[in-house]
Design a protein around this motif. Structure first.
Motif, PDB file in Angstrom:
ATOM      1  N   PHE A 183     101.758-102.539 -85.339  1.00 47.31           N
ATOM      2  CA  PHE A 183     101.350-102.467 -86.740  1.00 47.31           C
ATOM      3  C   PHE A 183     102.446-101.847 -87.597  1.00 47.31           C
ATOM      4  O   PHE A 183     103.293-101.103 -87.107  1.00 47.31           O
ATOM      5  CB  PHE A 183     100.081-101.633 -86.899  1.00 47.31           C
ATOM      6  CG  PHE A 183      98.832-102.332 -86.452  1.00 47.31           C
ATOM      7  CD1 PHE A 183      98.783-103.698 -86.280  1.00 47.31           C
ATOM      8  CD2 PHE A 183      97.682-101.609 -86.205  1.00 47.31           C
ATOM      9  CE1 PHE A 183      97.627-104.344 -85.886  1.00 47.31           C
ATOM     10  CE2 PHE A 183      96.526-102.233 -85.804  1.00 47.31           C
ATOM     11  CZ  PHE A 183      96.495-103.597 -85.642  1.00 47.31           C
ATOM     12  N   ASN A 184     102.384-102.135 -88.904  1.00 49.16           N
ATOM     13  CA  ASN A 184     103.278-101.471 -89.857  1.00 49.16           C
ATOM     14  C   ASN A 184     102.956 -99.985 -89.892  1.00 49.16           C
ATOM     15  O   ASN A 184     101.871 -99.558 -89.501  1.00 49.16           O
ATOM     16  CB  ASN A 184     103.084-102.049 -91.262  1.00 49.16           C
ATOM     17  CG  ASN A 184     103.476-103.497 -91.336  1.00 49.16           C
ATOM     18  OD1 ASN A 184     104.278-103.962 -90.543  1.00 49.16           O
ATOM     19  ND2 ASN A 184     102.890-104.210 -92.276  1.00 49.16           N
ATOM     20  N   GLU A 185     103.889 -99.194 -90.435  1.00 49.50           N
ATOM     21  CA  GLU A 185     103.681 -97.748 -90.491  1.00 49.50           C
ATOM     22  C   GLU A 185     102.477 -97.392 -91.363  1.00 49.50           C
ATOM     23  O   GLU A 185     101.653 -96.557 -90.991  1.00 49.50           O
ATOM     24  CB  GLU A 185     104.935 -97.058 -91.034  1.00 49.50           C
ATOM     25  CG  GLU A 185     104.830 -95.552 -91.025  1.00 49.50           C
ATOM     26  CD  GLU A 185     106.086 -94.878 -91.525  1.00 49.50           C
ATOM     27  OE1 GLU A 185     106.048 -93.647 -91.669  1.00 49.50           O
ATOM     28  OE2 GLU A 185     107.088 -95.569 -91.767  1.00 49.50           O
ATOM     29  N   TRP A 186     102.349 -98.041 -92.517  1.00 49.12           N
ATOM     30  CA  TRP A 186     101.232 -97.712 -93.406  1.00 49.12           C
ATOM     31  C   TRP A 186      99.888 -98.099 -92.784  1.00 49.12           C
ATOM     32  O   TRP A 186      98.888 -97.426 -92.975  1.00 49.12           O
ATOM     33  CB  TRP A 186     101.403 -98.355 -94.782  1.00 49.12           C
ATOM     34  CG  TRP A 186     101.373 -99.859 -94.760  1.00 49.12           C
ATOM     35  CD1 TRP A 186     102.430-100.701 -94.599  1.00 49.12           C
ATOM     36  CD2 TRP A 186     100.216-100.676 -94.864  1.00 49.12           C
ATOM     37  NE1 TRP A 186     102.008-101.997 -94.600  1.00 49.12           N
ATOM     38  CE2 TRP A 186     100.645-102.025 -94.776  1.00 49.12           C
ATOM     39  CE3 TRP A 186      98.861-100.437 -95.038  1.00 49.12           C
ATOM     40  CZ2 TRP A 186      99.768-103.092 -94.828  1.00 49.12           C
ATOM     41  CZ3 TRP A 186      97.995-101.513 -95.098  1.00 49.12           C
ATOM     42  CH2 TRP A 186      98.458-102.821 -95.004  1.00 49.12           C
ATOM     43  N   MET A 187      99.866 -99.168 -92.032  1.00 50.73           N
ATOM     44  CA  MET A 187      98.624 -99.583 -91.372  1.00 50.73           C
ATOM     45  C   MET A 187      98.247 -98.600 -90.267  1.00 50.73           C
ATOM     46  O   MET A 187      97.063 -98.279 -90.084  1.00 50.73           O
ATOM     47  CB  MET A 187      98.776-100.995 -90.812  1.00 50.73           C
ATOM     48  CG  MET A 187      97.530-101.546 -90.221  1.00 50.73           C
ATOM     49  SD  MET A 187      96.274-101.701 -91.484  1.00 50.73           S
ATOM     50  CE  MET A 187      95.090-102.680 -90.646  1.00 50.73           C
ATOM     51  N   SER A 188      99.231 -98.123 -89.538  1.00 47.45           N
ATOM     52  CA  SER A 188      98.975 -97.136 -88.484  1.00 47.45           C
ATOM     53  C   SER A 188      98.394 -95.854 -89.076  1.00 47.45           C
ATOM     54  O   SER A 188      97.422 -95.300 -88.544  1.00 47.45           O
ATOM     55  CB  SER A 188     100.257 -96.809 -87.729  1.00 47.45           C
ATOM     56  OG  SER A 188     100.758 -97.948 -87.101  1.00 47.45           O
ATOM     57  N   TRP A 189      98.978 -95.364 -90.178  1.00 45.04           N
ATOM     58  CA  TRP A 189      98.471 -94.150 -90.818  1.00 45.04           C
ATOM     59  C   TRP A 189      97.076 -94.367 -91.395  1.00 45.04           C
ATOM     60  O   TRP A 189      96.213 -93.493 -91.320  1.00 45.04           O
ATOM     61  CB  TRP A 189      99.428 -93.670 -91.909  1.00 45.04           C
ATOM     62  CG  TRP A 189     100.605 -92.948 -91.336  1.00 45.04           C
ATOM     63  CD1 TRP A 189     101.869 -93.415 -91.210  1.00 45.04           C
ATOM     64  CD2 TRP A 189     100.598 -91.641 -90.766  1.00 45.04           C
ATOM     65  NE1 TRP A 189     102.667 -92.474 -90.605  1.00 45.04           N
ATOM     66  CE2 TRP A 189     101.908 -91.374 -90.328  1.00 45.04           C
ATOM     67  CE3 TRP A 189      99.625 -90.665 -90.587  1.00 45.04           C
ATOM     68  CZ2 TRP A 189     102.261 -90.175 -89.728  1.00 45.04           C
ATOM     69  CZ3 TRP A 189      99.979 -89.470 -89.981  1.00 45.04           C
ATOM     70  CH2 TRP A 189     101.289 -89.245 -89.558  1.00 45.04           C
ATOM     71  N   THR A 190      96.835 -95.544 -91.964  1.00 45.86           N
ATOM     72  CA  THR A 190      95.512 -95.848 -92.510  1.00 45.86           C
ATOM     73  C   THR A 190      94.461 -95.852 -91.410  1.00 45.86           C
ATOM     74  O   THR A 190      93.376 -95.273 -91.563  1.00 45.86           O
ATOM     75  CB  THR A 190      95.528 -97.204 -93.238  1.00 45.86           C
ATOM     76  OG1 THR A 190      96.546 -97.184 -94.240  1.00 45.86           O
ATOM     77  CG2 THR A 190      94.195 -97.510 -93.865  1.00 45.86           C
ATOM     78  N   LEU A 191      94.766 -96.484 -90.287  1.00 47.52           N
ATOM     79  CA  LEU A 191      93.833 -96.488 -89.153  1.00 47.52           C
ATOM     80  C   LEU A 191      93.602 -95.086 -88.599  1.00 47.52           C
ATOM     81  O   LEU A 191      92.474 -94.724 -88.266  1.00 47.52           O
ATOM     82  CB  LEU A 191      94.357 -97.392 -88.041  1.00 47.52           C
ATOM     83  CG  LEU A 191      94.041 -98.865 -88.164  1.00 47.52           C
ATOM     84  CD1 LEU A 191      94.738 -99.646 -87.060  1.00 47.52           C
ATOM     85  CD2 LEU A 191      92.557 -99.102 -88.101  1.00 47.52           C
ATOM     86  N   LEU A 192      94.664 -94.300 -88.507  1.00 45.61           N
ATOM     87  CA  LEU A 192      94.540 -92.940 -88.001  1.00 45.61           C
ATOM     88  C   LEU A 192      93.631 -92.109 -88.896  1.00 45.61           C
ATOM     89  O   LEU A 192      92.728 -91.404 -88.405  1.00 45.61           O
ATOM     90  CB  LEU A 192      95.924 -92.283 -87.905  1.00 45.61           C
ATOM     91  CG  LEU A 192      95.934 -90.827 -87.441  1.00 45.61           C
ATOM     92  CD1 LEU A 192      95.471 -90.740 -85.998  1.00 45.61           C
ATOM     93  CD2 LEU A 192      97.322 -90.245 -87.598  1.00 45.61           C
ATOM     94  N   ILE A 193      93.809 -92.191 -90.195  1.00 49.07           N
ATOM     95  CA  ILE A 193      92.976 -91.427 -91.130  1.00 49.07           C
ATOM     96  C   ILE A 193      91.536 -91.924 -91.098  1.00 49.07           C
ATOM     97  O   ILE A 193      90.591 -91.129 -91.087  1.00 49.07           O
ATOM     98  CB  ILE A 193      93.573 -91.491 -92.551  1.00 49.07           C
ATOM     99  CG1 ILE A 193      94.896 -90.723 -92.580  1.00 49.07           C
ATOM    100  CG2 ILE A 193      92.612 -90.946 -93.588  1.00 49.07           C
ATOM    101  CD1 ILE A 193      95.714 -90.930 -93.834  1.00 49.07           C
ATOM    102  N   ALA A 194      91.343 -93.245 -91.053  1.00 47.35           N
ATOM    103  CA  ALA A 194      89.990 -93.797 -91.014  1.00 47.35           C
ATOM    104  C   ALA A 194      89.260 -93.369 -89.736  1.00 47.35           C
ATOM    105  O   ALA A 194      88.080 -92.998 -89.778  1.00 47.35           O
ATOM    106  CB  ALA A 194      90.037 -95.314 -91.114  1.00 47.35           C
ATOM    107  N   LEU A 195      89.944 -93.416 -88.610  1.00 42.19           N
ATOM    108  CA  LEU A 195      89.320 -92.989 -87.351  1.00 42.19           C
ATOM    109  C   LEU A 195      89.019 -91.494 -87.343  1.00 42.19           C
ATOM    110  O   LEU A 195      87.985 -91.069 -86.820  1.00 42.19           O
ATOM    111  CB  LEU A 195      90.207 -93.359 -86.170  1.00 42.19           C
ATOM    112  CG  LEU A 195      90.253 -94.843 -85.826  1.00 42.19           C
ATOM    113  CD1 LEU A 195      91.300 -95.110 -84.751  1.00 42.19           C
ATOM    114  CD2 LEU A 195      88.898 -95.326 -85.366  1.00 42.19           C
ATOM    115  N   ALA A 196      89.913 -90.693 -87.942  1.00 40.43           N
ATOM    116  CA  ALA A 196      89.667 -89.250 -88.015  1.00 40.43           C
ATOM    117  C   ALA A 196      88.452 -88.954 -88.892  1.00 40.43           C
ATOM    118  O   ALA A 196      87.612 -88.109 -88.542  1.00 40.43           O
ATOM    119  CB  ALA A 196      90.902 -88.537 -88.548  1.00 40.43           C
ATOM    120  N   LEU A 197      88.324 -89.641 -90.025  1.00 40.86           N
ATOM    121  CA  LEU A 197      87.171 -89.440 -90.901  1.00 40.86           C
ATOM    122  C   LEU A 197      85.878 -89.887 -90.225  1.00 40.86           C
ATOM    123  O   LEU A 197      84.848 -89.210 -90.319  1.00 40.86           O
ATOM    124  CB  LEU A 197      87.370 -90.174 -92.221  1.00 40.86           C
ATOM    125  CG  LEU A 197      88.455 -89.595 -93.137  1.00 40.86           C
ATOM    126  CD1 LEU A 197      88.667 -90.490 -94.351  1.00 40.86           C
ATOM    127  CD2 LEU A 197      88.094 -88.173 -93.560  1.00 40.86           C
TER     128      LEU A 197
END
Length: 123
Positions: A46-60
């Motif tokens: 995945f792109n960097e922004w997609m990885s960070w978005t998934l990480l934040i969504a999973l954490a929430l």
């Protein structure tokens, strides 16, 4: 050959995770580790922004699931703590407990025997 290997991998995983009767623990754990490695490998594309978005969504989602009183984890734990709880492998973390261990909140046979011995001594 690839389809044959993938089919066997999938069938082995379903049996190891959900049925567990007669399947050694190392097969179940090995399947889960291997599946986690495959998912991590796929996520690395995945792109960097997609990885960070998934990480934040999973954490929430994880915070919501664990901390809210109406979260799915609370519902699963409540269901599993009932006396006649159904067996739901793969939905909650399972720990291999010794044979003489009992679930919290339930009296053990040894404790009842010990209490009976104390009552008999007090008479």
């Amino acid at each position: 050959t690839f389809v044959f290997v993938m089919y066997n991998f999938a069938i082995t995983g379903v049996i190891a995770v959900f049925y567990q009767k007669g399947v050694p623990t190392y097969v179940n754990q090995g399947y889960l580790v291997l599946t986690s490695v495959i998912v991590a490998w796929q996520l690395s594309y995945f792109n960097e922004w997609m990885s960070w978005t998934l990480l934040i969504a999973l954490a929430l989602y994880d915070l919501c699931a664990v901390l809210t009183p109406c979260g799915p984890l609370k519902a699963l734990v409540k269901e599993m703590s009932k006396d006649n709880a159904p067996s739901m492998p793969g939905l909650l973390y399972e720990a291999g407990l010794p044979d003489n261990a009992v679930r919290p909140g339930r009296p053990s046979l040894d404790a009842e025997d010990h209490n009976n011995n104390d009552e008999n001594e007090n008479r």
